[in-house]
Design an enzyme around this catalytic site. Structure first.
Site, PDB file in Angstrom:
ATOM      1  N   ARG A  82       0.794  -1.098  -0.178  1.00 20.78           N
ATOM      2  CA  ARG A  82      -0.227  -0.156   0.042  1.00 20.78           C
ATOM      3  C   ARG A  82       0.548   1.097  -0.003  1.00 20.78           C
ATOM      4  O   ARG A  82       0.518   2.669  -0.786  1.00 20.78           O
ATOM      5  CB  ARG A  82      -0.769  -0.708   1.474  1.00 20.78           C
ATOM      6  N   LYS A 184      -2.682   6.711   1.779  1.00 22.50           N
ATOM      7  CA  LYS A 184      -2.333   6.834   2.735  1.00 22.50           C
ATOM      8  C   LYS A 184      -1.785   8.204   2.699  1.00 22.50           C
ATOM      9  O   LYS A 184      -0.491   7.760   3.088  1.00 22.50           O
ATOM     10  CB  LYS A 184      -2.046   5.955   3.309  1.00 22.50           C
TER      11      LYS A 184
HETATM   12  C1  LIG Z   1      -5.749   3.650   8.059  1.00 26.54           C
HETATM   13  C2  LIG Z   1      -6.402   3.698   7.687  1.00 26.54           C
HETATM   14  C3  LIG Z   1      -7.504   3.187   7.242  1.00 26.54           C
HETATM   15  C4  LIG Z   1      -7.454   2.135   7.659  1.00 26.54           C
HETATM   16  O1  LIG Z   1      -6.239   1.021   7.541  1.00 26.54           O
HETATM   17  P1  LIG Z   1      -5.666  -0.458   8.373  1.00 26.54           P
HETATM   18  O2  LIG Z   1      -5.458  -0.855   6.968  1.00 26.54           O
HETATM   19  O3  LIG Z   1      -6.796  -1.139   8.051  1.00 26.54           O
HETATM   20  O4  LIG Z   1      -5.454  -0.102   9.927  1.00 26.54           O
HETATM   21  C5  LIG Z   1      -8.806   3.985   6.887  1.00 26.54           C
HETATM   22  N1  LIG Z   1      -9.016   4.639   6.358  1.00 26.54           N
HETATM   23  C6  LIG Z   1      -7.980   5.927   6.144  1.00 26.54           C
HETATM   24  C7  LIG Z   1      -8.803   7.411   5.222  1.00 26.54           C
HETATM   25  C8  LIG Z   1      -6.779   5.809   6.277  1.00 26.54           C
HETATM   26  O5  LIG Z   1      -6.059   6.344   6.290  1.00 26.54           O
END
Ligand SMILES: *Cc1c(COP(=O)(O)O)cnc(C)c1O
Length: 341
Positions: A82, A184
């Site tokens: 990711r 992210k």
């Molecule tokens: C990090 C994040 C999540 C959750 O992702 P995980 O991989 O389950 O920790 C969900 N939504 C957003 C906007 C995020 O930045």
């Protein structure tokens, strides 16, 4: 390994400086080998790309102590993948995915004294991140980057029991179609701060963002994906190309299907359909699943039948199964648990 003298059960979700962090620099088109350092400060030029144009991406994951005393992480390969996708979208060089996992494991190992013991409910939060570090004033990608991994111990999410959340349907948008909602990046958080501060002022725990184009479909909150359970016991999560592909959510779907024998699907979920749902939860690394008790849409209240005092039955089973897998009390699917040695 002597553990630090920390009151694990009463830790919050805040930054506590640990002993080591990993640093690698990208220059002249290549990453260096990277190393652990005790220096917690980043020194960059006043005009660094990250400071001017927010060229930065991050990841979030955890290290756990299992019942038999091993330190493990959960699906770090998916965080690596990711982060590579996030970096590519912001024109940043990809940090090699195998090196990413190595750096994460190395940083956890170096900070072993801060990994909370099994049963404490606390975990070591791991934050890999990357940013443009050389001076940039004309709008363009930086040429130099720094990749870092920091760790900080965090407390049990549901301290003093589970309290279902009250959330509101938000009038601000989180992400545009074809924008950056699926990566992210810090920029997705900067613009959500006003909305969350305002939600808190109005007495809500979180914002439910809708799709920006039609404002009819459920997207996600500022930092967690939605998971619903229908009245006939099916697990459904919103499908959209502008939400972050949560690793927790993807894992929960597989847990629902393979461990609990439930039907689970990813599909568009109209806001209109939410009133017919039996359970609702928010999923992400921090809490695994936080139950939602009430959703308020401009004065119109949707109260989930599971109520405001506990997790709904399906949410609870999902939560217990996934946390059991993470803590080593339930057998994990191949490749989900990676040991720190
Ligand atoms: C990090 C994040 C999540 C959750 O992702 P995980 O991989 O389950 O920790 C969900 N939504 C957003 C906007 C995020 O930045």
């Amino acid at each position: 390994m002597e553990k630090k003298n920390i009151d694990w059960a009463n830790l919050g979700f805040g930054y506590m400086q640990t002993d080591y962090r990993f640093v690698s620099n990208y220059k002249n088109g290549a990453w260096d080998d990277g190393m652990l350092t005790e220096d917690a400060n980043v020194v960059i030029n006043e005009c660094a790309g990250v400071l001017q144009y927010a060229q930065t991406v991050f990841e979030g994951m955890k290290a756990y102590t299992t019942e038999d005393g091993r330190i493990v992480t959960f699906r770090p390969d998916l965080n690596a993948e990711r982060m590579a996708q996030s970096a590519a979208r912001l024109e940043m060089p990809v940090f090699p995915q195998d090196k990413f996992v190595e750096a994460v494991l190395k940083t956890i190992k170096a900070n072993e004294a801060y990994v909370p013991p099994f049963g404490s409910g606390a975990t070591l939060y791991v934050r890999p991140y990357m940013f443009g570090s050389n001076p940039v004033i004309g709008v363009k990608p930086a040429e130099e980057y720094q990749f870092r991994v920091l760790t900080t111990p965090v407390g049990p999410y549901f301290k003093g029991g589970v309290k279902p959340l009250t959330i509101r349907v938000c009038d601000f948008d989180r992400a545009a179609p074809n924008g950056t909602g699926h990566i992210k990046a810090g920029l997705n958080y900067a613009m959500s701060l006003h909305a969350i501060v305002d939600a808190h002022k109005q007495g809500y725990d979180e914002n439910m963002y809708l799709d920006a184009a039609t404002r009819t479909y459920v997207e996600e909150t500022g930092g967690a994906n939605f998971l619903f359970v229908t009245k006939d016991g099916k697990v459904v999560t919103p499908k959209s190309n502008s939400i972050l592909p949560s690793i927790t959510r993807r894992s929960l779907i597989q847990v629902a299907q393979e461990y609990l024998g439930l039907e689970a699907e990813e599909r568009e979920i109209p806001l209109e359909e939410v009133k017919d749902m039996a359970e609702c939860g928010l999923c992400g690394t921090a809490a695994v699943i936080s139950p939602v008790g009430k959703i308020v849409d401009h004065g119109k209240e949707i109260c989930l039948p599971s109520g405001m005092t506990e997790m709904g039955p399906v949410t609870k089973k999902l939560y217990e199964t996934l946390t059991g897998i993470q803590m080593g009390t339930i057998k994990a699917p191949e490749g989900w648990i990676v040991e720190v040695k």
